[in-house]
Design a protein around this motif. Structure first.
Motif, PDB file in Angstrom:
ATOM      1  N   GLU A  39       1.010  -1.338   0.096  1.00 42.15           N
ATOM      2  CA  GLU A  39       0.149  -0.071   0.152  1.00 42.15           C
ATOM      3  C   GLU A  39       0.917   1.255   0.032  1.00 42.15           C
ATOM      4  O   GLU A  39       0.606   2.308  -0.797  1.00 42.15           O
ATOM      5  CB  GLU A  39      -0.934   0.094   1.165  1.00 42.15           C
ATOM      6  CG  GLU A  39      -2.230  -0.800   1.142  1.00 42.15           C
ATOM      7  CD  GLU A  39      -2.878  -1.207   2.466  1.00 42.15           C
ATOM      8  OE1 GLU A  39      -2.680  -0.162   3.504  1.00 42.15           O
ATOM      9  OE2 GLU A  39      -3.766  -1.860   2.396  1.00 42.15           O
ATOM     10  N   GLY A  42       2.616   1.853  -3.398  1.00 44.60           N
ATOM     11  CA  GLY A  42       1.412   2.240  -4.221  1.00 44.60           C
ATOM     12  C   GLY A  42       1.243   3.708  -4.101  1.00 44.60           C
ATOM     13  O   GLY A  42       1.316   4.758  -4.949  1.00 44.60           O
ATOM     14  N   LYS A  43       1.063   4.358  -2.945  1.00 44.06           N
ATOM     15  CA  LYS A  43       0.999   5.596  -2.560  1.00 44.06           C
ATOM     16  C   LYS A  43       2.159   6.482  -2.968  1.00 44.06           C
ATOM     17  O   LYS A  43       1.996   7.700  -3.424  1.00 44.06           O
ATOM     18  CB  LYS A  43       0.790   5.926  -1.031  1.00 44.06           C
ATOM     19  CG  LYS A  43      -0.572   5.450  -0.463  1.00 44.06           C
ATOM     20  CD  LYS A  43      -0.737   5.726   0.843  1.00 44.06           C
ATOM     21  CE  LYS A  43      -2.250   5.388   1.152  1.00 44.06           C
ATOM     22  NZ  LYS A  43      -2.200   5.699   2.678  1.00 44.06           N
ATOM     23  N   GLN A  45       4.204   5.751  -5.442  1.00 41.09           N
ATOM     24  CA  GLN A  45       4.046   5.897  -6.950  1.00 41.09           C
ATOM     25  C   GLN A  45       2.905   6.846  -7.246  1.00 41.09           C
ATOM     26  O   GLN A  45       3.294   7.912  -8.325  1.00 41.09           O
ATOM     27  CB  GLN A  45       3.621   4.558  -7.628  1.00 41.09           C
ATOM     28  CG  GLN A  45       4.649   3.425  -7.674  1.00 41.09           C
ATOM     29  CD  GLN A  45       4.997   3.220  -9.045  1.00 41.09           C
ATOM     30  OE1 GLN A  45       3.985   2.708  -9.738  1.00 41.09           O
ATOM     31  NE2 GLN A  45       6.288   3.184  -9.362  1.00 41.09           N
ATOM     32  N   ASN A  46       2.025   6.698  -6.723  1.00 38.21           N
ATOM     33  CA  ASN A  46       0.777   7.710  -7.157  1.00 38.21           C
ATOM     34  C   ASN A  46       1.072   9.207  -6.736  1.00 38.21           C
ATOM     35  O   ASN A  46       0.941  10.014  -7.438  1.00 38.21           O
ATOM     36  CB  ASN A  46      -0.687   7.318  -6.339  1.00 38.21           C
ATOM     37  CG  ASN A  46      -1.374   6.094  -6.987  1.00 38.21           C
ATOM     38  OD1 ASN A  46      -0.837   5.709  -8.092  1.00 38.21           O
ATOM     39  ND2 ASN A  46      -1.930   5.286  -6.139  1.00 38.21           N
ATOM     40  N   LEU A  47       1.653   9.413  -5.511  1.00 47.29           N
ATOM     41  CA  LEU A  47       1.729  10.899  -4.902  1.00 47.29           C
ATOM     42  C   LEU A  47       3.199  11.498  -5.833  1.00 47.29           C
ATOM     43  O   LEU A  47       3.137  12.677  -5.939  1.00 47.29           O
ATOM     44  CB  LEU A  47       2.029  10.985  -3.694  1.00 47.29           C
ATOM     45  CG  LEU A  47       0.697  10.590  -2.961  1.00 47.29           C
ATOM     46  CD1 LEU A  47       0.982  10.250  -1.485  1.00 47.29           C
ATOM     47  CD2 LEU A  47      -0.289  11.791  -2.827  1.00 47.29           C
ATOM     48  N   SER A  48       4.091  10.700  -6.094  1.00 46.90           N
ATOM     49  CA  SER A  48       5.364  11.310  -6.474  1.00 46.90           C
ATOM     50  C   SER A  48       4.827  11.932  -7.881  1.00 46.90           C
ATOM     51  O   SER A  48       5.638  13.143  -8.193  1.00 46.90           O
ATOM     52  CB  SER A  48       6.099  10.321  -6.866  1.00 46.90           C
ATOM     53  OG  SER A  48       6.560   9.216  -5.825  1.00 46.90           O
ATOM     54  N   GLY A  49       4.251  11.421  -8.724  1.00 46.54           N
ATOM     55  CA  GLY A  49       3.861  11.829 -10.055  1.00 46.54           C
ATOM     56  C   GLY A  49       2.924  13.055  -9.867  1.00 46.54           C
ATOM     57  O   GLY A  49       2.619  13.789 -10.738  1.00 46.54           O
ATOM     58  N   ALA A  50       2.205  13.022  -8.678  1.00 50.62           N
ATOM     59  CA  ALA A  50       1.127  14.041  -8.552  1.00 50.62           C
ATOM     60  C   ALA A  50       1.552  15.216  -7.951  1.00 50.62           C
ATOM     61  O   ALA A  50       0.693  16.293  -8.009  1.00 50.62           O
ATOM     62  CB  ALA A  50      -0.087  13.672  -7.889  1.00 50.62           C
ATOM     63  N   ASP A  53       2.016  19.548 -10.612  1.00 55.09           N
ATOM     64  CA  ASP A  53       0.738  19.593 -11.724  1.00 55.09           C
ATOM     65  C   ASP A  53       1.170  20.569 -12.687  1.00 55.09           C
ATOM     66  O   ASP A  53       1.789  21.631 -12.217  1.00 55.09           O
ATOM     67  CB  ASP A  53      -0.446  19.820 -11.020  1.00 55.09           C
ATOM     68  CG  ASP A  53      -1.463  19.820 -12.117  1.00 55.09           C
ATOM     69  OD1 ASP A  53      -1.815  20.946 -12.635  1.00 55.09           O
ATOM     70  OD2 ASP A  53      -2.244  18.667 -12.281  1.00 55.09           O
ATOM     71  N   LYS A  62      -0.250  17.404  -1.406  1.00 55.34           N
ATOM     72  CA  LYS A  62       0.160  16.038  -1.820  1.00 55.34           C
ATOM     73  C   LYS A  62       1.638  15.586  -1.318  1.00 55.34           C
ATOM     74  O   LYS A  62       1.939  14.670  -1.267  1.00 55.34           O
ATOM     75  CB  LYS A  62      -0.152  15.953  -3.199  1.00 55.34           C
ATOM     76  CG  LYS A  62      -1.526  15.615  -3.858  1.00 55.34           C
ATOM     77  CD  LYS A  62      -1.835  15.375  -5.305  1.00 55.34           C
ATOM     78  CE  LYS A  62      -3.084  15.339  -5.285  1.00 55.34           C
ATOM     79  NZ  LYS A  62      -3.448  15.187  -6.815  1.00 55.34           N
TER      80      LYS A  62
END
Length: 189
Positions: A39, A42-43, A45-50, A53, A62
């Motif tokens: 988990e 996964g977070k 991965q998701n947050l690194s790119g987010a 912006d 974020k």
């Protein structure tokens, strides 16, 4: 042992066993670490790119969340191969968020806790930089620059650390003059 003490002992034993083990023999409240690890990864991965912006720029909320994920991961999985990398990223993120004391502690965690990591020397250097550039504590910065030089005498950043020590107490005008003279001398060579 009399009968009442026996029943009290038996009751206490049953309660203690019930509190410490679940039906499958694992301790109660022991998280499934592989699930938690998955988990958290996964977070990351998701947050690194987010956090950056194109329209909104740097997403502080974020970034704060990602910082907490890095810290949770590194606290839970000390011996994991990603831990030192995540500590470096957490330190950089804390610095970018203006959390300078936290950044220093995280840089120290890498410098001291991951001494063989490729970025351990740079993290030692960054401790001094944060004290110097962000906290404006020249004496502490000097101490950490000198410590960096002593611990990593052959590192390519040693000349930078020495230059920063030399400039600690210079005024902006003196620094500008020094660089102008350096440029003039290099052009004349």
């Amino acid at each position: 042992m009399n009968k009442s003490k026996f029943w009290l002992f038996l009751l206490a034993s049953v309660v203690a066993m019930g509190c410490s083990n679940s039906d499958d023999g694992n301790p109660i409240d022991t998280p499934d670490l592989s699930k938690l690890k998955s988990e958290l990864e996964g977070k990351v991965q998701n947050l690194s790119g987010a956090i950056f912006d194109q329209e909104m720029g740097f997403d502080k909320a974020k970034a704060e969340e990602l910082l907490q994920v890095y810290i949770t991961y590194t606290n839970q999985f000390h011996d994991d191969s990603k831990t030192c990398d995540y500590r470096v990223k957490a330190a950089e993120l804390a610095q970018n968020l203006g959390k300078y004391q936290q950044a220093i502690e995280l840089y120290k965690n890498v410098s001291e806790g991951c001494p063989t990591h490729d970025l351990a020397p740079q993290c030692a250097f960054m401790i001094a930089v944060v004290y110097h550039d962000y906290i404006n504590d020249r004496e502490t910065a000097k101490k950490y620059y000198e410590e960096f030089i002593n611990r990593h005498p052959d590192h390519y950043m040693v000349p930078d650390a020495q230059s920063r020590i030399d400039m600690l107490y210079m005024t902006d005008e003196e620094i500008v003059r020094m660089f102008e003279e350096k440029i003039k001398n290099e052009a004349g060579s």
